[in-house]
Design a protein around this motif. Structure first.
Motif, PDB file in Angstrom:
ATOM      1  N   GLN A 457     -76.002  13.480 -34.037  1.00  0.00           N
ATOM      2  CA  GLN A 457     -75.291  13.482 -35.254  1.00  0.00           C
ATOM      3  C   GLN A 457     -76.330  13.013 -36.429  1.00  0.00           C
ATOM      4  N   ARG A 461     -72.700  14.392 -40.768  1.00  0.00           N
ATOM      5  CA  ARG A 461     -72.528  15.413 -41.571  1.00  0.00           C
ATOM      6  C   ARG A 461     -72.691  16.703 -40.654  1.00  0.00           C
ATOM      7  N   PHE A 462     -74.177  16.800 -39.963  1.00  0.00           N
ATOM      8  CA  PHE A 462     -74.452  17.629 -39.331  1.00  0.00           C
ATOM      9  C   PHE A 462     -74.717  17.263 -37.898  1.00  0.00           C
ATOM     10  N   ILE A 463     -74.660  18.360 -37.060  1.00  0.00           N
ATOM     11  CA  ILE A 463     -74.921  18.159 -35.444  1.00  0.00           C
ATOM     12  C   ILE A 463     -76.066  19.004 -35.144  1.00  0.00           C
ATOM     13  N   VAL A 464     -77.113  18.219 -34.446  1.00  0.00           N
ATOM     14  CA  VAL A 464     -78.266  19.004 -34.242  1.00  0.00           C
ATOM     15  C   VAL A 464     -78.364  19.245 -32.721  1.00  0.00           C
ATOM     16  N   LEU A 473     -78.357  24.084 -35.733  1.00  0.00           N
ATOM     17  CA  LEU A 473     -77.914  23.185 -36.868  1.00  0.00           C
ATOM     18  C   LEU A 473     -76.448  23.456 -37.140  1.00  0.00           C
ATOM     19  N   ILE A 474     -75.576  22.673 -37.045  1.00  0.00           N
ATOM     20  CA  ILE A 474     -74.072  22.908 -37.074  1.00  0.00           C
ATOM     21  C   ILE A 474     -73.656  22.046 -38.198  1.00  0.00           C
ATOM     22  N   ASP A 475     -72.585  22.595 -39.235  1.00  0.00           N
ATOM     23  CA  ASP A 475     -72.075  21.732 -40.251  1.00  0.00           C
ATOM     24  C   ASP A 475     -70.767  21.080 -39.548  1.00  0.00           C
ATOM     25  N   GLN A 476     -70.725  19.929 -39.434  1.00  0.00           N
ATOM     26  CA  GLN A 476     -69.755  19.310 -38.791  1.00  0.00           C
ATOM     27  C   GLN A 476     -68.335  19.734 -39.577  1.00  0.00           C
ATOM     28  N   ARG A 477     -68.221  19.531 -40.855  1.00  0.00           N
ATOM     29  CA  ARG A 477     -67.100  19.809 -41.553  1.00  0.00           C
ATOM     30  C   ARG A 477     -66.426  21.285 -41.196  1.00  0.00           C
ATOM     31  N   MET A 624     -73.183  27.644 -38.745  1.00  0.00           N
ATOM     32  CA  MET A 624     -74.387  27.233 -38.177  1.00  0.00           C
ATOM     33  C   MET A 624     -75.531  27.975 -38.368  1.00  0.00           C
TER      34      MET A 624
END
Length: 640
Positions: A457, A461-464, A473-477, A624
């Motif tokens: 994380q 805010r983001f998950i890699v 790359l994933i936008d968490q929200r 993502m």
């Protein structure tokens, strides 16, 4: 061959014209209120029954009409407002076409009582479906009393297309608010089914705003004033801290006529740049006074759309006036107010980034103004979000039609294996959330099924995540928004939800229009897991909430849901179920920005890939992106 073209009878022609002027009960309310204003009334009373289906009555103390004028007022194109074609470009009255009363009388049972000050007795006229039933002298007070009964009584097809009473009443309230805001110097009262909804005494605009929208606005208003040889701006804007998620209350009045204008709306949002959170909109009530020769109001039956002969100048002046208001109240650190407005060479160096309705083109300098200026074919500036949304929607819909394509797209994710029992089509039963803000039980049942994923994380805010082809790359929200949307949408369709009862119920006071909206969609809101009941006029009592929001502010969650629903209703024209699901998922997802554990990160990725369309939010925004090894090397100027 016999001739086949013939003139329609007046009764049919009036019904056809009524289709343009009278779309719903609110249209009648608007026309009658504006007639009372043109008659220079100081007190106007609106009485409505069954949301306008049974009765719409407007009583005023204006100039009144003679017996001849009262009868002539129901003829098509009969008006006292204009005489020649040139008068169309010097209009300061609300009405001018002479179509409203004829259209109303064609589709309703109408009774008119009117008396002038100089007359001893007044006139009463009864008309049904354009047919004059009676006209006689009666004793009545000075002014006009107009009753419209059984709207669409002779056009049952039109009557069947009316919405529910809460929906129609909400539209009536919207029209009443617009007219009363435009004329704070007039006393207005509104009764619905013999219950007083509004009692607005004459006074200043600031008091009228507080009387309509509530005492909370008393400390949130910043005065906005700007005078130029071309146009004068006056009114109030809300301070940035009062900005709401969604569209909120926003009003433009040109020569006291309410208008809708996306281009000028953008000017206000641009002035608030960097002072309000992303996705929020400020409150504003702005009056534009301009020579009528510079505007054309005769382009739409409802007269809410107009054209300016120099929209760029109006845009720049409004933007400057709003920024000056912000600066005077120390709402933003540094603003340059000394630059002169040059109508021939407008410049704008700030970029617009905070609109809740993103615009594809930025405004930065004269060239941007030239690009953004409406063309003669467009008529007015239109944001391009709808086109972007449709394009993204088509992309995701095409992708979701073939789940195998999704598998191929994501099978490169290191360690990822979808749950065999939950295909990429979404199954609501095993839906789980692992974050602290969303404490849902029975997580342990699925933890053993989760394959280890190489993911971290970034800044909450983001998950890699590591993928075989590079990095994801994933936008968490955004990911939670997609997951929640599918959960809520399935709950709404299946009418299956859970409610956490509150130990201490909360009461929530709503504006009349918002209260009518809640009553309209109450079944859908309850299907989400809310439990509430009516608790007095325009007040509800919240007894329970969905389990995942039990630690949140129940009032803010509920109000946010209503605001987001109104925004979606205006911008996207969604059906009710999808609108409610989108609204609640968007409002709820904003709280999923906290720190996640390793297990929670893995749960998020699995839940996301089990949805029907993992790559896009319900609004068509990307969730993502995948950066290949070549792209990563290029970022560092490295060669393979």
């Amino acid at each position: 061959m016999l001739d086949i073209i013939h003139l329609l009878p007046d009764s049919i022609a009036n019904q056809i014209a009524a289709g343009e002027v009278v779309q719903r009960p609110a249209s009648v309310v608007k026309e009658l209120l504006e007639n009372s204003i043109d008659a220079r009334a100081n007190n106007i009373q609106l009485i409505v029954k069954d949301a306008g289906r049974t009765l719409i009555q407007v009583i005023d103390d204006g100039m009144g009409m003679s017996a001849t004028d009262a009868r002539m007022s129901f003829e098509r194109h009969a008006t006292s407002k204009i005489r020649t074609a040139d008068d169309l470009f010097s209009i300061l009255t609300m009405g001018f076409r002479g179509e409203a009363l004829a259209s109303i009388a064609a589709i309703a049972q109408v009774e008119l009582r009117s008396r002038r000050m100089i007359d001893e007795v007044g006139t009463m006229i009864r008309i049904e479906g354009s047919e004059l039933k009676s006209q006689e002298s009666v004793s009545c007070p000075k002014g006009t009393n107009f009753q419209v009964k059984n709207l669409f009584f002779n056009v049952p097809a039109r009557r069947n297309f009316l919405k529910s009473n809460p929906v129609e009443m909400k539209h009536i309230l919207d029209e009443f608010q617009r007219v009363s805001l435009a004329h704070p110097d007039i006393n207005f009262t509104l009764y619905h089914n013999d219950v007083e909804v509004y009692n607005l005494p004459a006074g200043k605009l600031s008091r009228r705003i507080v009387d309509i929208f509530g005492k909370a606005y008393r400390e949130q208003l910043a005065s906005c004033e700007e005078e130029t040889p071309f146009v004068n701006i006056s009114g109030y804007v809300g301070k940035p801290e009062s900005a709401k998620k969604g569209r909120g209350e926003q009003f433009f009045f040109v020569n006291k006529r309410f208008i809708k204008h996306n281009y000028l709306h953008h000017a206000v949002l641009s002035a608030f740049e960097a002072t309000i959170p992303e996705g929020s909109s400020p409150f504003y009530v702005l009056f534009i006074e301009i020579d009528p020769s510079h505007v054309d109001i005769n382009i739409h039956p409802t007269k809410t759309e107009i054209k300016f002969d120099d929209e760029r100048a109006v845009y720049a002046i409004i933007r400057s006036a709003v920024r000056r208001a912000i600066g005077v109240y120390n709402l933003t650190p540094t603003i340059d107010f000394e630059s002169d407005i040059n109508f021939g060479n407008l410049t704008n160096t700030n970029r617009f980034t905070d609109s809740p309705n993103p615009i594809s083109s930025s405004f930065s300098g004269l060239s941007d103004f030239e690009n953004a200026r409406p063309s003669s074919q467009q008529g007015s500036y239109q944001p391009q979000r709808d086109d972007v949304y449709r394009e993204k929607r088509d992309q995701r819909d095409n992708a979701s039609s073939n789940t195998e394509n999704w598998r191929k797209l994501f099978d490169g994710l290191e360690g990822f294996k979808p749950n065999n029992q939950a295909s990429l089509g979404f199954d609501p039963e095993p839906m789980t959330m692992g974050s602290k803000a969303n404490d849902i039980s029975d997580e342990s049942r699925r933890i053993a099924e989760i394959q280890e994923i190489s993911a971290i994380q970034i800044q909450n805010r983001f998950i890699v995540a590591q993928a075989k082809s590079g990095m994801m790359l994933i936008d968490q929200r955004a990911a939670y928004e997609r997951i929640l949307y599918e959960k809520y949408y399935n709950n709404l369709k299946n009418k299956k939800s859970f409610t956490q009862q509150l130990l201490f119920p909360k009461t929530l006071d709503l504006q009349p229009a918002d209260y009518q909206l809640v009553m309209e969609i109450q079944e859908e809101i309850k299907a989400l897991g809310f439990s509430f009941e009516e608790f007095g006029q325009h007040t509800i009592k919240i007894n329970g909430v969905p389990p995942e929001v039990q630690e949140e502010n129940e009032k803010e969650i509920f109000e946010g849901l209503v605001q987001q629903y109104k925004t979606n209703q205006t911008d996207l024209q969604l059906d009710r179920l999808e609108n409610v699901a989108r609204s609640f998922s968007k409002r709820s997802s904003s709280k999923y920005m906290g720190e996640l554990s390793k297990i929670e990160i893995n749960l998020l990725i699995h839940q996301l890939f089990e949805t029907a369309v993992p790559s896009y939010t319900p609004n068509g925004e990307p969730i993502m992106t995948i950066l290949s090894l070549d792209q990563l090397a290029e970022l560092l100027n490295r060669k393979q």
